[in-house]
Design a protein around this motif. Structure first.
Motif, short mmCIF file in Angstrom:
data_model
loop_
_atom_site.label_atom_id
_atom_site.label_comp_id
_atom_site.label_asym_id
_atom_site.label_seq_id
_atom_site.Cartn_x
_atom_site.Cartn_y
_atom_site.Cartn_z
N GLY A 41 0.78 -1.24 0.00
CA GLY A 41 0.00 0.00 0.00
C GLY A 41 0.81 1.28 0.00
N LYS A 42 2.13 1.17 -0.09
CA LYS A 42 3.00 2.35 -0.07
C LYS A 42 3.71 2.49 -1.41
CE LYS A 42 3.71 2.58 4.84
NZ LYS A 42 3.23 1.59 5.63
N SER A 43 3.62 3.67 -2.01
CA SER A 43 4.26 3.93 -3.30
C SER A 43 5.77 4.14 -3.14
CB SER A 43 3.66 5.19 -3.94
OG SER A 43 2.30 5.01 -4.18
N PHE A 44 6.50 3.70 -4.16
CA PHE A 44 7.95 3.93 -4.21
C PHE A 44 8.38 3.88 -5.67
CE2 PHE A 44 7.63 -0.62 -4.34
CZ PHE A 44 8.74 -1.08 -5.03
N ASP A 45 9.61 4.27 -5.94
CA ASP A 45 10.15 4.22 -7.30
C ASP A 45 10.90 2.91 -7.49
OD1 ASP A 45 9.19 6.78 -8.01
OD2 ASP A 45 10.90 7.73 -7.02
N ALA A 100 -3.00 4.35 -7.62
CA ALA A 100 -4.03 4.31 -6.56
C ALA A 100 -4.65 2.91 -6.48
CB ALA A 100 -5.09 5.37 -6.81
N ARG A 101 -5.01 2.32 -7.62
CA ARG A 101 -5.55 0.95 -7.62
C ARG A 101 -4.52 -0.04 -7.09
NH1 ARG A 101 -9.94 -1.00 -10.61
NH2 ARG A 101 -8.75 -2.79 -11.34
N LEU A 102 -3.26 0.17 -7.48
CA LEU A 102 -2.22 -0.75 -7.06
C LEU A 102 -1.89 -0.62 -5.58
CD1 LEU A 102 0.12 -0.68 -10.17
CD2 LEU A 102 -1.61 -2.39 -9.54
N ASN A 103 -2.04 0.56 -5.02
CA ASN A 103 -1.85 0.70 -3.57
C ASN A 103 -2.84 -0.18 -2.82
OD1 ASN A 103 0.35 2.47 -3.50
ND2 ASN A 103 -0.94 4.28 -3.56
N ASP A 104 -4.08 -0.21 -3.29
CA ASP A 104 -5.08 -1.09 -2.67
C ASP A 104 -4.75 -2.56 -2.89
OD1 ASP A 104 -6.51 1.15 -1.84
OD2 ASP A 104 -7.96 1.04 -3.50
N PHE A 105 -4.44 -2.91 -4.14
CA PHE A 105 -4.19 -4.29 -4.52
C PHE A 105 -2.96 -4.85 -3.81
CE2 PHE A 105 -3.06 -7.43 -8.06
CZ PHE A 105 -4.16 -8.24 -7.88
N GLY A 114 1.05 -7.62 0.50
CA GLY A 114 2.27 -6.94 0.92
C GLY A 114 3.52 -7.76 0.73
N LYS A 115 3.44 -8.85 -0.05
CA LYS A 115 4.58 -9.76 -0.20
C LYS A 115 5.52 -9.39 -1.35
CE LYS A 115 3.22 -12.94 2.80
NZ LYS A 115 4.02 -13.61 3.79
N PHE A 116 5.03 -8.63 -2.33
CA PHE A 116 5.84 -8.23 -3.48
C PHE A 116 5.22 -6.97 -4.07
CE2 PHE A 116 2.55 -10.97 -5.06
CZ PHE A 116 2.11 -10.33 -6.21
N PRO A 117 6.01 -6.17 -4.79
CA PRO A 117 5.47 -4.93 -5.36
C PRO A 117 4.78 -5.14 -6.70
CG PRO A 117 7.82 -5.04 -5.73
CD PRO A 117 7.46 -6.26 -4.92
N VAL A 118 3.91 -4.20 -7.01
CA VAL A 118 3.27 -4.13 -8.33
C VAL A 118 3.48 -2.71 -8.86
CG1 VAL A 118 1.59 -5.99 -8.11
CG2 VAL A 118 1.05 -3.78 -7.11
N ALA A 119 3.80 -2.61 -10.15
CA ALA A 119 4.16 -1.34 -10.76
C ALA A 119 3.09 -0.86 -11.73
CB ALA A 119 5.50 -1.47 -11.49
#
Length: 194
Positions: A41-45, A100-105, A114-119
């Motif tokens: 749920g947290k954005s990063f680069d 925003a959708r990806l923060n939820d997902f 919360g196990k891996f990031p989605v871009a």
């Protein structure tokens, strides 16, 4: 509403089941990409080059968060995340969803957990750099939460990238869970070669 969800699931599962014949192939070099991503749920680069310094990277493209097959695939990656990590691999999911959708997902305990990031590849440039088909979204398609999907779709294809930036495996044309299983087999094979 159920017919709308069924129509969305049917469209997404059939339209993106088979990999494109133009997709990058085993041995092809992958260009670096950077994208806004979300983890828990947290954005990063996110930077592919930075991730490759740690080991192989599994880059999996999927049509849309909160759709039938994509939910299964995200959940299966989450359940197996420790096995990917044990093999030295990083996972990154990529779709045309907004951040925003990806923060939820990404934080949803039923999916990425919360196990891996989605871009976010909102303009489809990352998918196109992997030579994947990107299709425009269709009006009125809703996700499994009943929210309209207002973006295009990249075809479901997974790439296992070696630390030197080359494609080791291309996985497509499989059911979402089988796609993850094949990616895990591929990274374990890379780990065994060390």
């Amino acid at each position: 509403m159920k017919s709308s969800l069924f129509a969305a699931a049917a469209l997404l599962s059939t339209a993106f089941a088979m990999p494109s014949f133009a997709a990058l192939k085993e041995g092809d070099a992958v260009g670096n990409f950077k994208a806004q991503a979300s983890l828990a749920g947290k954005s990063f680069d996110f930077s592919l080059a930075d991730s490759l310094k740690k080991g192989p990277v599994v880059v999996y493209f999927y049509p849309s968060a909160y759709t039938g097959g994509c939910n299964v695939q995200a959940h299966t990656f989450a359940v197996n995340a420790d096995q990917f990590a044990a093999a030295g691999a990083t996972i990154i999911g990529v779709s045309l969803d907004s951040i925003a959708r990806l923060n939820d997902f990404s934080k949803d305990p039923e999916y990425c957990a919360g196990k891996f990031p989605v871009a976010s590849d909102a303009d489809g440039k990352i998918a196109k750099s992997f030579e994947l088909n990107v299709k425009d979204g269709a009006a009125g398609i809703k996700d499994t939460r009943g929210i309209e999907i207002n973006h295009g779709f990249a075809e479901r294809t997974t790439f296992v990238i070696t630390p030197d930036g080359k494609v080791a495996n291309v996985i497509g044309g499989l059911a979402p869970a089988a796609n993850v299983e094949q990616a895990l087999v591929a990274v374990k094979a890379l780990s065994a070669k060390k």
